[in-house]
Scaffold this motif. Structure first.
Motif, short mmCIF file in Angstrom:
data_model
loop_
_atom_site.label_atom_id
_atom_site.label_comp_id
_atom_site.label_asym_id
_atom_site.label_seq_id
_atom_site.Cartn_x
_atom_site.Cartn_y
_atom_site.Cartn_z
N GLU A 291 0.84 -1.20 0.00
CA GLU A 291 0.00 0.00 0.00
C GLU A 291 0.88 1.25 0.00
N GLN A 292 1.94 1.24 0.80
CA GLN A 292 2.85 2.37 0.81
C GLN A 292 3.51 2.55 -0.55
N PHE A 293 3.79 1.44 -1.23
CA PHE A 293 4.35 1.51 -2.58
C PHE A 293 3.41 2.29 -3.52
N VAL A 294 2.11 2.05 -3.42
CA VAL A 294 1.16 2.77 -4.28
C VAL A 294 1.28 4.27 -4.04
N SER A 295 1.39 4.65 -2.78
CA SER A 295 1.58 6.09 -2.47
C SER A 295 2.88 6.61 -3.07
N ASP A 296 3.96 5.85 -2.88
CA ASP A 296 5.28 6.29 -3.36
C ASP A 296 5.31 6.37 -4.89
N PHE A 297 4.74 5.36 -5.54
CA PHE A 297 4.78 5.29 -7.00
C PHE A 297 3.93 6.39 -7.64
N THR A 298 2.73 6.59 -7.13
CA THR A 298 1.87 7.63 -7.70
C THR A 298 2.43 9.03 -7.43
N LEU B 198 -8.64 3.63 -11.45
CA LEU B 198 -7.92 2.48 -10.89
C LEU B 198 -8.51 1.17 -11.41
N ILE B 199 -7.64 0.34 -12.00
CA ILE B 199 -8.02 -0.99 -12.47
C ILE B 199 -7.21 -2.01 -11.68
N VAL B 200 -7.90 -2.98 -11.07
CA VAL B 200 -7.20 -3.93 -10.18
C VAL B 200 -7.63 -5.36 -10.45
N HIS B 201 -6.72 -6.29 -10.13
CA HIS B 201 -6.99 -7.71 -10.29
C HIS B 201 -6.28 -8.48 -9.17
N ASP B 202 -6.97 -9.50 -8.60
CA ASP B 202 -6.34 -10.40 -7.64
C ASP B 202 -5.74 -9.58 -6.48
N TRP B 203 -4.49 -9.85 -6.09
CA TRP B 203 -3.88 -9.11 -4.97
C TRP B 203 -3.78 -7.61 -5.27
N GLY B 204 -3.75 -7.24 -6.55
CA GLY B 204 -3.79 -5.82 -6.89
C GLY B 204 -5.05 -5.15 -6.36
N GLY B 205 -6.12 -5.96 -6.21
CA GLY B 205 -7.36 -5.44 -5.65
C GLY B 205 -7.30 -5.30 -4.14
N LEU B 206 -6.73 -6.29 -3.46
CA LEU B 206 -6.60 -6.16 -2.01
C LEU B 206 -5.75 -4.94 -1.66
N ILE B 207 -4.69 -4.75 -2.44
CA ILE B 207 -3.81 -3.60 -2.21
C ILE B 207 -4.49 -2.31 -2.66
N GLY B 208 -5.00 -2.32 -3.89
CA GLY B 208 -5.53 -1.10 -4.49
C GLY B 208 -6.83 -0.62 -3.90
N LEU B 209 -7.76 -1.54 -3.62
CA LEU B 209 -9.04 -1.12 -3.05
C LEU B 209 -8.87 -0.58 -1.64
N LYS B 210 -7.99 -1.24 -0.86
CA LYS B 210 -7.73 -0.75 0.49
C LYS B 210 -7.08 0.63 0.43
N TRP B 211 -6.14 0.79 -0.51
CA TRP B 211 -5.50 2.10 -0.68
C TRP B 211 -6.53 3.14 -1.10
N ALA B 212 -7.41 2.77 -2.03
CA ALA B 212 -8.44 3.70 -2.51
C ALA B 212 -9.35 4.16 -1.38
N CYS B 213 -9.70 3.23 -0.49
CA CYS B 213 -10.56 3.58 0.64
C CYS B 213 -9.90 4.61 1.55
N ASP B 214 -8.57 4.54 1.64
CA ASP B 214 -7.84 5.48 2.50
C ASP B 214 -7.45 6.75 1.77
N HIS B 215 -7.63 6.77 0.44
CA HIS B 215 -7.31 7.97 -0.37
C HIS B 215 -8.42 8.21 -1.40
N PRO B 216 -9.67 8.30 -0.95
CA PRO B 216 -10.79 8.38 -1.90
C PRO B 216 -10.74 9.60 -2.81
N GLU B 217 -10.09 10.66 -2.33
CA GLU B 217 -10.02 11.89 -3.12
C GLU B 217 -9.18 11.72 -4.38
N ASN B 218 -8.38 10.65 -4.45
CA ASN B 218 -7.50 10.42 -5.61
C ASN B 218 -8.15 9.57 -6.70
N ILE B 219 -9.28 8.94 -6.42
CA ILE B 219 -9.83 7.91 -7.30
C ILE B 219 -11.00 8.45 -8.12
#
Length: 274
Positions: free
Chosen positions: A77-84, A94-115
């Protein structure tokens, strides 16, 4: 398909970027044991809809170097913040699949203003999910390490993956294999699965419910890892306004198995984003 590189905290991150720099960005997050090449058949469609695509190899997968510290769910999740942040991606689809969804959806919930929108496939944040048999082995100390030794067998890996995804290209197959090459490289998967405590996301259905953006959920009817019922569970529990599509005669790796069908829903999704 040529990848670009950037460095985060001294570690190389490989990623694919396609499209006009001025077009709205789309971030694509892959799962296990994948790389950015899982999306290769989707890039032209997304670009034709008027968007710019950015798909990283998550650290430790494909051609990206692993973290120095354990490869936990939280660290990704921290990687998503660093990379973006590194690519100046403020608001994006945001398009997610498999573990990308566990990581990305959780990140999106904590950063809704970005999505700006969500396109979700074959992933779950449900605490009702029971890990599939291979995941249970990976989550078990010693057993996980033992099976990783077997999965490092290149020929056996190729044979098993081609049974699962008959139309996978050799280049994509090689990219997927890279995480299994050595005991050191495969620790990434073991760390990630062992950090996957789904009780952590009990409160996230409430956060998902706050999204008023376009949401599409697609699933393979024959997914052996996450049953398609979880598509409806994701909608009913967290994203009631989502459009759900179950693709018949398809399994877990939809983007490779039936790219034309996935692209049909990609096109529909981005039409709804205009």
């Amino acid at each position: 398909m040529e990848k670009k590189n950037l460095f985060l905290h001294g570690k190389k991150v490989a990623y694919i970027e396609r499209g006009n720099i001025n077009d709205p960005p789309v971030l694509l997050l892959h799962g296990v044991p994948e790389s950015s090449l899982v999306w290769r058949e989707l890039f032209p469609c997304i670009m034709s809809c008027g968007y710019r695509t950015i798909a990283p190899d998550l650290p430790g997968f494909g051609h990206s170097e692993p973290f120095d510290e354990p490869s936990t769910w939280k660290r990704f999740e921290q990687f998503v913040s660093d990379f973006t942040t590194a690519l100046n991606l403020d608001k994006f689809h945001l398009i997610v699949h498999d573990w990308g969804g566990l990581i990305g959806l959780k990140w999106a919930c904590d950063h809704p203003e970005n999505i700006l929108s969500l396109f979700v496939s074959n992933t779950t944040l449900s605490e009702d999910y029971k890990w599939h048999p291979l995941a249970q082995i990976w989550r078990t100390p010693s057993s996980g390490e033992e099976i990783m030794k077997k999965m490092a067998n290149h020929l056996q890996f190729q044979t098993e993956m081609k049974k699962t995804i008959p139309n996978i290209t050799d280049k994509t197959l090689e990219d997927f294999y890279r995480v299994f090459r050595t005991p050191e490289s495969s620790i990434v998967i073991l760390d990630l699965y062992r950090s996957g405590n789904l009780e952590k996301v009990k409160t996230y259905n409430e956060k998902l419910n706050r999204f008023k953006i376009p949401v599409t959920i697609i699933w393979g009817e024959n997914d052996p890892y996450i049953p398609f019922e979880f598509a409806y569970k994701l909608k009913n529990d967290g994203l009631p306004h989502a459009n759900v599509h179950i693709i018949q005669n398809a399994g877990h790796f939809l983007q490779i198995e039936v790219p034309d069908k996935v692209n049909f829903y990609i096109h529909q999704h981005f039409k709804n984003c205009k």
